[in-house]
Structure formats: structure tokens, C-alpha cells
Design a protein around this motif. Structure first.
Motif, PDB file in Angstrom:
ATOM      1  N   TRP A  41       0.810  -1.210   0.000  1.00 59.70           N
ATOM      2  CA  TRP A  41       0.000   0.000   0.000  1.00 59.70           C
ATOM      3  C   TRP A  41       0.848   1.267   0.000  1.00 59.70           C
ATOM      4  N   VAL A  42       2.087   1.198   0.476  1.00 60.37           N
ATOM      5  CA  VAL A  42       2.953   2.383   0.476  1.00 60.37           C
ATOM      6  C   VAL A  42       3.284   2.787  -0.961  1.00 60.37           C
ATOM      7  N   GLY A  43       3.700   1.819  -1.764  1.00 58.80           N
ATOM      8  CA  GLY A  43       3.989   2.104  -3.164  1.00 58.80           C
ATOM      9  C   GLY A  43       2.752   2.531  -3.924  1.00 58.80           C
ATOM     10  N   ALA A  44       1.641   1.869  -3.643  1.00 59.81           N
ATOM     11  CA  ALA A  44       0.391   2.220  -4.312  1.00 59.81           C
ATOM     12  C   ALA A  44      -0.043   3.634  -3.937  1.00 59.81           C
ATOM     13  N   ALA A  45       0.138   4.025  -2.692  1.00 59.03           N
ATOM     14  CA  ALA A  45      -0.256   5.367  -2.260  1.00 59.03           C
ATOM     15  C   ALA A  45       0.569   6.431  -2.975  1.00 59.03           C
ATOM     16  N   GLY A  46       1.865   6.195  -3.127  1.00 63.55           N
ATOM     17  CA  GLY A  46       2.705   7.151  -3.849  1.00 63.55           C
ATOM     18  C   GLY A  46       2.278   7.298  -5.294  1.00 63.55           C
ATOM     19  N   LEU A  47       2.007   6.164  -5.934  1.00 63.22           N
ATOM     20  CA  LEU A  47       1.587   6.212  -7.335  1.00 63.22           C
ATOM     21  C   LEU A  47       0.195   6.815  -7.492  1.00 63.22           C
ATOM     22  N   LEU A  48      -0.709   6.525  -6.580  1.00 61.99           N
ATOM     23  CA  LEU A  48      -2.056   7.094  -6.659  1.00 61.99           C
ATOM     24  C   LEU A  48      -2.047   8.597  -6.401  1.00 61.99           C
ATOM     25  N   ALA A  49      -1.169   9.060  -5.504  1.00 60.49           N
ATOM     26  CA  ALA A  49      -1.037  10.504  -5.285  1.00 60.49           C
ATOM     27  C   ALA A  49      -0.501  11.183  -6.546  1.00 60.49           C
ATOM     28  N   LEU A  50       0.478  10.554  -7.182  1.00 60.04           N
ATOM     29  CA  LEU A  50       1.000  11.084  -8.432  1.00 60.04           C
ATOM     30  C   LEU A  50      -0.057  11.047  -9.530  1.00 60.04           C
ATOM     31  N   LEU A  51      -0.843   9.994  -9.564  1.00 57.64           N
ATOM     32  CA  LEU A  51      -1.938   9.881 -10.530  1.00 57.64           C
ATOM     33  C   LEU A  51      -2.965  10.990 -10.318  1.00 57.64           C
ATOM     34  N   ALA A  52      -3.300  11.270  -9.072  1.00 56.27           N
ATOM     35  CA  ALA A  52      -4.266  12.332  -8.779  1.00 56.27           C
ATOM     36  C   ALA A  52      -3.737  13.693  -9.232  1.00 56.27           C
ATOM     37  N   LEU A  53      -2.458  13.950  -8.995  1.00 59.87           N
ATOM     38  CA  LEU A  53      -1.853  15.214  -9.417  1.00 59.87           C
ATOM     39  C   LEU A  53      -1.848  15.322 -10.938  1.00 59.87           C
ATOM     40  N   LEU A  54      -1.469  14.259 -11.613  1.00 52.75           N
ATOM     41  CA  LEU A  54      -1.460  14.254 -13.069  1.00 52.75           C
ATOM     42  C   LEU A  54      -2.869  14.406 -13.639  1.00 52.75           C
ATOM     43  N   ALA A  55      -3.843  13.741 -13.040  1.00 50.76           N
ATOM     44  CA  ALA A  55      -5.227  13.843 -13.514  1.00 50.76           C
ATOM     45  C   ALA A  55      -5.761  15.266 -13.329  1.00 50.76           C
ATOM     46  N   TRP A  56      -5.410  15.892 -12.223  1.00 53.57           N
ATOM     47  CA  TRP A  56      -5.847  17.268 -11.965  1.00 53.57           C
ATOM     48  C   TRP A  56      -5.266  18.217 -13.010  1.00 53.57           C
ATOM     49  N   PHE A  57      -3.964  18.113 -13.258  1.00 57.81           N
ATOM     50  CA  PHE A  57      -3.340  18.954 -14.279  1.00 57.81           C
ATOM     51  C   PHE A  57      -3.906  18.661 -15.666  1.00 57.81           C
ATOM     52  N   ALA A  58      -4.141  17.392 -15.962  1.00 56.65           N
ATOM     53  CA  ALA A  58      -4.691  17.031 -17.270  1.00 56.65           C
ATOM     54  C   ALA A  58      -6.094  17.604 -17.443  1.00 56.65           C
ATOM     55  N   TYR A  59      -6.895  17.550 -16.401  1.00 55.45           N
ATOM     56  CA  TYR A  59      -8.255  18.096 -16.487  1.00 55.45           C
ATOM     57  C   TYR A  59      -8.223  19.596 -16.730  1.00 55.45           C
ATOM     58  N   LEU A  60      -7.334  20.285 -16.046  1.00 52.30           N
ATOM     59  CA  LEU A  60      -7.261  21.736 -16.219  1.00 52.30           C
ATOM     60  C   LEU A  60      -6.757  22.116 -17.605  1.00 52.30           C
ATOM     61  N   ASN A  61      -5.876  21.302 -18.183  1.00 60.92           N
ATOM     62  CA  ASN A  61      -5.292  21.624 -19.483  1.00 60.92           C
ATOM     63  C   ASN A  61      -6.022  20.986 -20.663  1.00 60.92           C
ATOM     64  N   TRP A  62      -7.017  20.162 -20.402  1.00 60.86           N
ATOM     65  CA  TRP A  62      -7.667  19.371 -21.446  1.00 60.86           C
ATOM     66  C   TRP A  62      -8.142  20.201 -22.644  1.00 60.86           C
TER      67      TRP A  62
END
Length: 92
Positions: A41-62
Motif C-alpha cells: 500500500w505504500v507504493g500504491a499510495a505514492g503512485l495514486l497521489a502522483l496519478l491524482a496530481l497528473l489527472a488534476w493537471f490534465a483536467y485543467l489543461n484538457w
């Protein structure tokens, strides 16, 4: 809905813009390192946090992205989600 998300995102985006460039870059690399080196879950949490940040930026720039930019962001988010699922289910 889009206008509301853009309005709510204005303050964090301005905050991130005022930070030195290396801070956001270091945070992205730290989350990626935790995701790749961490297990379970530690590795998954890091990747999911990065995924959330990337998704947020992608949504704003879409709206400003062309088809290749959109495809690249979708592919990056799919890879992060797959690696996070692999960490959660013990594949990586």
C-alpha cells in the motif's frame, strides 16, 4: 462543473506557480520513487497521489491539448493506475 473546478483550483495553481520550479519537480520524483521502491500500500499510495496530481493537471489543461497530448496523458495515467494496482495486488 468545469467552471467550479477551475475556480477552486485557482488558489492551489497560483501557490504552485509561486514555488521554485524544483519544488514541484522534486515532489513528483519523490512520489514516483516511493511508488517504484515502496511495496504494498505504500507504493500504491505514492503512485495514486502522483496519478491524482497528473489527472488534476490534465483536467485543467484538457481544452488546450491536441489529440496527441490527450492520448499521452491518458496513457500515462493508465500506466500509473496499472502499477498502483500491481502494488495493491502484489504483482510488483
Amino acid at each position: 462543473m468545469r467552471a467550479t473546478i477551475e475556480r477552486l483550483s485557482a488558489t492551489p495553481v497560483v501557490f504552485l506557480h509561486r514555488l521554485p520550479r524544483w519544488v514541484l519537480l522534486a515532489a513528483v520524483f519523490a512520489l514516483l520513487a516511493v511508488g517504484m521502491v515502496g511495496t504494498g500500500w505504500v507504493g500504491a499510495a505514492g503512485l495514486l497521489a502522483l496519478l491524482a496530481l497528473l489527472a488534476w493537471f490534465a483536467y485543467l489543461n484538457w481544452p488546450a491539448l491536441d489529440a496527441s497530448g490527450r492520448a499521452l496523458r491518458i496513457a500515462a495515467m493508465a500506466v500509473l493506475a496499472a502499477f498502483a494496482a500491481g502494488h495493491l495486488f502484489g504483482r510488483f
